[in-house]
Enzyme design. Structure first.
Site, PDB file in Angstrom:
ATOM      1  CG  LEU A   1      -1.881  -1.199   1.328  1.00 50.50           C
ATOM      2  CD1 LEU A   1      -2.702  -1.113   2.608  1.00 50.50           C
ATOM      3  CD2 LEU A   1      -2.796  -1.263   0.117  1.00 50.50           C
TER       4      LEU A   1
ATOM      5  N   GLY B   1       8.550   3.137   1.449  1.00 53.24           N
ATOM      6  CA  GLY B   1       9.563   4.154   1.669  1.00 53.24           C
ATOM      7  C   GLY B   1      10.944   3.604   1.400  1.00 53.24           C
ATOM      8  CB  THR B   2      14.296   4.939   2.277  1.00 47.33           C
ATOM      9  OG1 THR B   2      13.982   6.188   1.656  1.00 47.33           O
ATOM     10  CG2 THR B   2      15.734   4.579   1.960  1.00 47.33           C
TER      11      THR B   2
ATOM     12  CB  ILE C   1       2.100   0.159   4.905  1.00 48.16           C
ATOM     13  CG1 ILE C   1       2.821   0.989   5.966  1.00 48.16           C
ATOM     14  CG2 ILE C   1       0.705  -0.231   5.403  1.00 48.16           C
ATOM     15  CD1 ILE C   1       2.080   2.236   6.382  1.00 48.16           C
TER      16      ILE C   1
ATOM     17  CE  LYS D   1       1.824   1.742  10.555  1.00 40.66           C
ATOM     18  NZ  LYS D   1       1.937   2.859  11.538  1.00 40.66           N
TER      19      LYS D   1
ATOM     20  CG  ASP E   1       4.557  13.073  13.881  1.00 40.91           C
ATOM     21  OD1 ASP E   1       4.195  14.123  13.317  1.00 40.91           O
ATOM     22  OD2 ASP E   1       5.235  12.200  13.323  1.00 40.91           O
TER      23      ASP E   1
ATOM     24  NE  ARG F   1       3.770  13.337   9.345  1.00 38.13           N
ATOM     25  CZ  ARG F   1       3.664  14.639   9.529  1.00 38.13           C
ATOM     26  NH1 ARG F   1       3.082  15.384   8.603  1.00 38.13           N
ATOM     27  NH2 ARG F   1       4.138  15.221  10.623  1.00 38.13           N
ATOM     28  CG  ASN F   2       1.461  10.116  11.869  1.00 38.20           C
ATOM     29  OD1 ASN F   2       1.945   9.194  11.220  1.00 38.20           O
ATOM     30  ND2 ASN F   2       2.198  11.099  12.358  1.00 38.20           N
TER      31      ASN F   2
ATOM     32  CG  ASP G   1       1.847   3.720  15.137  1.00 32.96           C
ATOM     33  OD1 ASP G   1       2.502   3.862  14.091  1.00 32.96           O
ATOM     34  OD2 ASP G   1       1.198   2.694  15.396  1.00 32.96           O
TER      35      ASP G   1
END
Length: 544
Positions: free
Chosen positions: A273, A276-277, A281, A301, A402, A406-407, A420
């Site tokens: 889904l 990243g680097t 997910i 994750k 945070d 995005r969270n 989280d």
């Protein structure tokens, strides 16, 4: 060159609002119609000019029965002072009626006697109240002030004894009324705390509440605490030391989640889904332990092969932040997989759509062809759900640190849950910046005290909520996109904030603005934000 106009520490907000600086007029500041509290009767403006500038002052009041024309302690025309000076404007209510008065101060400036005139309009709103027509007739003393004589024009004489008993009676009545009001407010606040979760549980298709029959009051940018305080519990404040997550070893991180660890063979990975680097997910399938024939969908994750031990440790540690909490608008982890020789995995309940920030940006793309793709009422509904989840965390003294779109995750029924920030730095690298201290931080979402002193509290989460609300209203735009991350602290100290989004109602932007007060004590609590946004949502529903 033009004059500079500054409001210094206006209405208790320790900041400066510039109207003109470096010969540039701040039209956004001029367009904001600030509310003046009832108890405030004087406004102070600081100004000066670099060269000769002539001015002329004028005033307008939309109801002269409620307020007299404002008075200033300077002449209505003359020359702008060359040194920094302060002038005062008096707002005097007549006391004849209750009215929300709009006051306009117009300042016409002529530079070097040229014919070009620059006009600045400063608007303020002040609630004027009607004075109670009460009169107490007191005995009149003779010239020596030794004995009481009576005014023959007035009615029957009033003795000092009678005045004393009347005064005592009035005081007792006032005390009794105040006690009743305080008791009612206390019971109302306790009831509101108990019912807040039920607000978040209302159906998204039906709205969060029916339109209220009471007068709706909204938080304004200049009066951040005009809603009734609902909780007496103070937010805890944490000072986060640098590298605090990196001080935890991988073995310690695994030990903290060992009780919810499951076997790798129960997990099936499907589509990726987000990637990243070093993190990914997945959409995954979890086989039930008691009944292997049953399966359920999950988010998984995990990390790539090149992920370092520190990155794996941070994923496990940050994933545990909401563990053990149960609320309709939270999405804590349910299981982990930490078997030797396998990539660590973190499992969360599956949501039909996914990341809220990506959802908003998809809506932005669709909006070009279909302006009704998502309504303002839907966006406010999302904001209420986030505020409800954060209010739950605040009551349990949990600091998110945070909060951002995005969270959060969302499903196809527009149900929003806070999650989280594990992998956020990797999946949304443009939202995090290193300011020379080897720490990637969400600079554009952080409160000033968090940026400068590394202090986090419930109030700093409120600041981040204001930015998240701005994200909702802009369908996922990046805040402060034109500001260098290294300049963010200075920018905020100077009183600057992100501008009001297009088509965002003034009431909603005022909610954002009060979340960004420099003094953490002046920011509203999440319970107040839930109440305010719920009433605004109901008001929208009355017209949609």
């Amino acid at each position: 060159s033009g004059p500079s106009f500054i409001i210094l520490k206006y209405l208790g907000i320790d900041a400066e609002l510039y109207y003109v600086r470096n010969d540039l007029i701040n039209h956004f500041a001029l367009s904001f119609n600030l509310q003046v509290p009832v108890e405030t009767n004087n406004l102070h403006f600081t100004w000066h000019a670099k060269s000769k500038i002539e001015y002329k002052l004028g005033f307008q009041v939309d109801n002269l029965l409620a307020m007299d024309i404002p008075q200033v302690n300077i002449s209505e025309q003359g020359e702008v002072p060359r040194t920094l000076s302060v002038f005062r404007m008096e707002l005097s209510c007549t006391g004849k009626l209750d009215f929300d008065v709009t006051v306009l101060m117009q300042l016409n400036m002529t530079v070097n006697t040229s014919k070009n005139i620059t006009v600045l309009n400063f608007k303020r709103r002040k609630m004027c109240h009607k004075k109670l027509d009460l009169e107490v007739k007191l005995p009149i003393l003779d010239k020596n002030n030794t004995k009481a004589i009576f005014d023959p024009i007035n009615a029957a004489p009033t003795t000092s004894t009678r005045v004393f008993y009347i005064s005592v009676g009035v005081c007792c009545a006032v005390i009794f009324l105040v006690a009743i009001i305080l008791a009612v407010l206390h019971l109302h606040s306790m009831k509101r705390i108990e019912l807040e979760d039920s607000i978040s549980n209302s159906s998204s298709s039906q709205g969060l509440s029916q339109p209220s029959t009471q007068t709706t009051q909204y938080l304004r940018a200049d009066t951040p605490n005009n809603a009734t305080p609902i909780t007496s519990k103070c937010y805890p404040t944490l000072r986060i030391e640098k590298n605090d997550l990196k001080s935890v070893t991988l073995m310690e991180a695994k030990a903290k989640v060992k009780d919810i660890a499951i076997s790798r063979e129960r997990i099936t990975l499907k589509d990726v889904l987000q990637e990243g680097t070093f993190g990914r997910i997945f959409h995954g399938i979890l086989i039930e332990e008691k009944d292997p024939s049953k399966e359920k969908q999950v988010f998984v994750k995990t990390v790539k092969d090149q992920a370092s031990e520190i990155q794996i440790t941070m994923m496990l540690t940050e994933s545990s932040k909401l563990r053990g909490l149960h609320h309709r608008n939270l999405l804590p982890i349910t299981h982990v997989c930490i078997e030797e020789g396998e990539k660590p995995m973190v499992l969360l309940p599956y949501m039909n759509w996914g990341n809220l920030k990506l959802f908003l940006r998809q809506c932005k793309l669709v909006e070009a062809n279909n302006p009704q793709a998502i309504s303002q009422q839907d966006l406010v509904h999302m904001a209420i759900q986030i505020a409800c989840g954060m209010s739950y965390l605040a009551r349990r003294e949990v600091i998110h640190k945070d909060l951002a779109a995005r969270n959060c995750v969302i499903d196809d029924a527009l149900q929003v849950k806070i999650t989280d920030n594990a992998l956020s730095r990797d999946l949304f690298p443009m939202d995090y910046h290193c300011l020379g201290d080897n720490e990637n931080r969400p600079v554009r979402w952080m409160a000033l005290e968090s940026l400068v002193n590394n202090e986090f509290s419930g109030a700093s989460d409120v600041w981040s909520f204001g930015v998240t609300l701005w994200e909702l209203m802009t369908l996922g735009q990046t805040p402060y996109v034109d500001i260098d991350p290294f300049e963010m602290a200075a920018y905020l100290k100077d009183g600057y904030r992100i501008a009001q989004p297009i088509n965002c109602p003034d009431e909603l932007f005022a909610v954002m603005a009060c979340c960004w007060a420099l003094d953490p004590e002046e920011r509203p609590k999440f319970q107040q934000l839930v109440q305010c946004l719920t009433e605004f949502h109901a008001a929208l529903g009355a017209y949609v």
